[in-house]
Design a protein around this motif. Structure first.
Motif, PDB file in Angstrom:
ATOM      1  N   VAL A 115      54.394  16.233  31.737  1.00 32.16           N
ATOM      2  CA  VAL A 115      53.562  17.434  31.851  1.00 32.16           C
ATOM      3  C   VAL A 115      52.987  17.491  33.264  1.00 32.16           C
ATOM      4  CG1 VAL A 115      51.527  18.651  30.992  1.00 32.16           C
ATOM      5  CG2 VAL A 115      52.985  17.391  29.400  1.00 32.16           C
ATOM      6  N   ILE A 116      53.319  18.560  33.989  1.00 28.65           N
ATOM      7  CA  ILE A 116      52.886  18.692  35.376  1.00 28.65           C
ATOM      8  C   ILE A 116      51.658  19.587  35.498  1.00 28.65           C
ATOM      9  CG2 ILE A 116      53.564  19.598  37.649  1.00 28.65           C
ATOM     10  CD1 ILE A 116      56.413  18.675  37.015  1.00 28.65           C
ATOM     11  N   ASP A 117      51.639  20.702  34.765  1.00 23.88           N
ATOM     12  CA  ASP A 117      50.592  21.706  34.970  1.00 23.88           C
ATOM     13  C   ASP A 117      50.489  22.573  33.724  1.00 23.88           C
ATOM     14  OD1 ASP A 117      48.955  23.791  35.796  1.00 23.88           O
ATOM     15  OD2 ASP A 117      50.257  24.466  37.419  1.00 23.88           O
ATOM     16  N   THR A 118      49.354  22.543  33.037  1.00 24.36           N
ATOM     17  CA  THR A 118      49.191  23.349  31.816  1.00 24.36           C
ATOM     18  C   THR A 118      48.649  24.747  32.093  1.00 24.36           C
ATOM     19  OG1 THR A 118      46.969  22.436  31.432  1.00 24.36           O
ATOM     20  CG2 THR A 118      48.826  21.318  30.356  1.00 24.36           C
ATOM     21  N   ASN A 119      48.400  25.086  33.360  1.00 23.45           N
ATOM     22  CA  ASN A 119      47.889  26.407  33.700  1.00 23.45           C
ATOM     23  C   ASN A 119      48.865  27.494  33.247  1.00 23.45           C
ATOM     24  OD1 ASN A 119      46.368  28.500  34.886  1.00 23.45           O
ATOM     25  ND2 ASN A 119      47.439  28.286  36.840  1.00 23.45           N
ATOM     26  N   GLY A 120      48.382  28.434  32.441  1.00 29.62           N
ATOM     27  CA  GLY A 120      49.205  29.542  31.984  1.00 29.62           C
ATOM     28  C   GLY A 120      49.989  29.281  30.721  1.00 29.62           C
ATOM     29  N   ALA A 121      49.915  28.065  30.183  1.00 29.87           N
ATOM     30  CA  ALA A 121      50.714  27.739  28.995  1.00 29.87           C
ATOM     31  C   ALA A 121      50.334  28.625  27.809  1.00 29.87           C
ATOM     32  CB  ALA A 121      50.547  26.272  28.640  1.00 29.87           C
ATOM     33  N   GLY A 122      49.031  28.756  27.563  1.00 30.76           N
ATOM     34  CA  GLY A 122      48.588  29.601  26.453  1.00 30.76           C
ATOM     35  C   GLY A 122      48.900  31.071  26.667  1.00 30.76           C
ATOM     36  N   ASP A 123      48.789  31.537  27.908  1.00 33.65           N
ATOM     37  CA  ASP A 123      49.092  32.934  28.233  1.00 33.65           C
ATOM     38  C   ASP A 123      50.559  33.236  27.957  1.00 33.65           C
ATOM     39  OD1 ASP A 123      46.491  32.891  29.264  1.00 33.65           O
ATOM     40  OD2 ASP A 123      47.185  32.563  31.307  1.00 33.65           O
ATOM     41  N   ASN A 124      51.433  32.332  28.396  1.00 34.92           N
ATOM     42  CA  ASN A 124      52.865  32.511  28.181  1.00 34.92           C
ATOM     43  C   ASN A 124      53.214  32.429  26.699  1.00 34.92           C
ATOM     44  OD1 ASN A 124      54.914  32.314  30.782  1.00 34.92           O
ATOM     45  ND2 ASN A 124      52.845  31.636  31.234  1.00 34.92           N
ATOM     46  N   TYR A 125      52.547  31.529  26.000  1.00 43.17           N
ATOM     47  CA  TYR A 125      52.764  31.415  24.557  1.00 43.17           C
ATOM     48  C   TYR A 125      52.480  32.759  23.881  1.00 43.17           C
ATOM     49  CZ  TYR A 125      52.875  29.194  19.941  1.00 43.17           C
ATOM     50  OH  TYR A 125      53.218  28.838  18.653  1.00 43.17           O
ATOM     51  N   ALA A 126      51.337  33.356  24.225  1.00 41.79           N
ATOM     52  CA  ALA A 126      50.958  34.641  23.619  1.00 41.79           C
ATOM     53  C   ALA A 126      51.956  35.738  23.972  1.00 41.79           C
ATOM     54  CB  ALA A 126      49.554  35.036  24.076  1.00 41.79           C
ATOM     55  N   GLY A 127      52.397  35.769  25.236  1.00 40.44           N
ATOM     56  CA  GLY A 127      53.336  36.804  25.656  1.00 40.44           C
ATOM     57  C   GLY A 127      54.662  36.710  24.939  1.00 40.44           C
ATOM     58  N   ALA A 128      55.193  35.494  24.816  1.00 37.61           N
ATOM     59  CA  ALA A 128      56.468  35.302  24.135  1.00 37.61           C
ATOM     60  C   ALA A 128      56.344  35.587  22.638  1.00 37.61           C
ATOM     61  CB  ALA A 128      56.972  33.875  24.366  1.00 37.61           C
ATOM     62  N   PHE A 129      55.250  35.129  22.045  1.00 39.50           N
ATOM     63  CA  PHE A 129      55.022  35.358  20.613  1.00 39.50           C
ATOM     64  C   PHE A 129      54.928  36.857  20.327  1.00 39.50           C
ATOM     65  CE2 PHE A 129      52.950  35.589  16.573  1.00 39.50           C
ATOM     66  CZ  PHE A 129      53.200  34.389  15.916  1.00 39.50           C
TER      67      PHE A 129
END
Length: 340
Positions: free
Chosen positions: A279-293
């Motif tokens: 894991v390098i960088d969790t920035n934006g992980a939740g945002d991307n999760y929401a967008g894809a979902f």
């Protein structure tokens, strides 16, 4: 015309790689977002410069913007309302979104305003800690929102950070009213534990009587519901929505859903999260999760399928610096993951 209309804070991200010791010296709370005035942001940047810690990456950011970037890259048609200055960072920010297929409006540009910035500190474990100077975004109001974009949209997407903004609250009421008139479903992302801790009243105002979907992580779900057990927290969120999507880091995501009738059956799905070795960088992980979902949901995929795509996308995000993938990579992931 648009599948989804989103409203959020416009921020240009500046990412730095810090040790835990250096992060502790900044005084920031690890894993959380802290709001700052311009002088505080300048002080933090001066500290980083003095410590010879250089920015690893500059990128367009903002929670809802990252979500819409993901949505557009997968093939959807989103509209994004925000507030930037008529400065170079503001121009960079909007052009970056437009090139990805996210439509914006001139209403988002405030003459003489200073575009907001977010200092993102990434520690060795990949955790992101943020200090945000909202700039002109702190004054986002209904003047910056093109309500006509909501008329044909299936979804209205709101980021939790807006709960901290007083100027946007009248617009929130109007947006919910317009969504009701046009039959637009509402999705809300809690965005950060700090939102739940310090702006719960604003978050409740955003949720109104009820929304269709809530996106949050396990810490936010537990803080909001005051339930210690994750599935219990997900169930409790159904008092505020029809579907609660709760991520839990490397553990399985929990999706709680209540049938259309308020007294309907509650179904709990657990969707495994892809294993990531580094894991390098969790920035934006939740945002991307929401967008894809949200994209998969709009394409009529099942909730587990939506969670599967979202998990695969966010797994790729945390293996790189920055909150966004190259647009083509989103399509490649969808082609690999989604069943026809």
């Amino acid at each position: 015309m648009y599948d989804v209309m989103a409203v959020g804070n416009a921020l240009v991200d500046h990412e730095y790689v810090l040790s835990d010791a250096a992060l502790e010296d900044t005084g920031l709370t690890k894993g959380n977002m802290t709001l700052a005035e311009l002088a505080e942001q300048q002080e933090l940047l001066a500290f980083l410069a003095l410590a010879d810690i250089k920015s690893a990456k500059q990128a367009g950011g903002g929670s809802a913007a990252n979500t819409m970037f993901t949505y557009a890259s997968l093939g959807g048609k989103p509209f994004y309302a925000c507030r930037v200055g008529d400065d170079e960072p503001g121009k960079f920010y909007l052009q970056d979104l437009n090139q990805a297929g996210v439509t914006t409006s001139e209403q988002s540009i405030h003459a003489g305003g200073v575009t907001g910035t977010c200092v993102v500190a990434i520690t060795d474990d990949g955790e992101r800690t943020m200090q945000t100077y909202l700039g002109t975004s702190s004054d986002i109001s209904e003047d910056n929102i093109n309500f006509e974009a909501l008329i044909d949209a299936e979804w209205l997407y709101l980021e939790g950070y807006l709960a901290m903004s007083e100027s946007i609250q009248p617009a929130m009421i109007k947006l919910r009213q317009q969504a009701g008139i046009h039959g637009t479903k509402i999705a809300v992302s809690f965005a950060d534990p700090a939102v739940v801790k310090f702006a719960k009243e604003g978050l409740l105002n955003m949720l109104g009587n009820k929304v269709s979907v809530i996106f949050c992580n396990s810490e936010e779900a537990r803080l909001f519901t005051e339930k210690k057990q994750l599935k219990a927290a997900a169930r409790a969120l159904l008092d505020y929505c029809q579907t609660a999507v709760v991520t839990d880091g490397a553990n399985s995501a929990v999706i709680a859903h209540r049938a259309e009738d308020d007294e309907g059956e509650i179904i709990i799905h657990e969707v495994a999260t892809p294993k990531v070795a580094d894991v390098i960088d969790t920035n934006g992980a939740g945002d991307n999760y929401a967008g894809a979902f949200l994209y998969a949901l709009a394409q009529q995929y099942t909730l587990p399928e939506c969670g599967h795509l979202a998990g695969e996308v966010s797994a790729q995000i945390i293996q790189q610096f920055g909150p966004r993938l190259e647009s083509q990579r989103y399509k490649d992931i969808a082609r690999r993951v989604l069943t026809v």
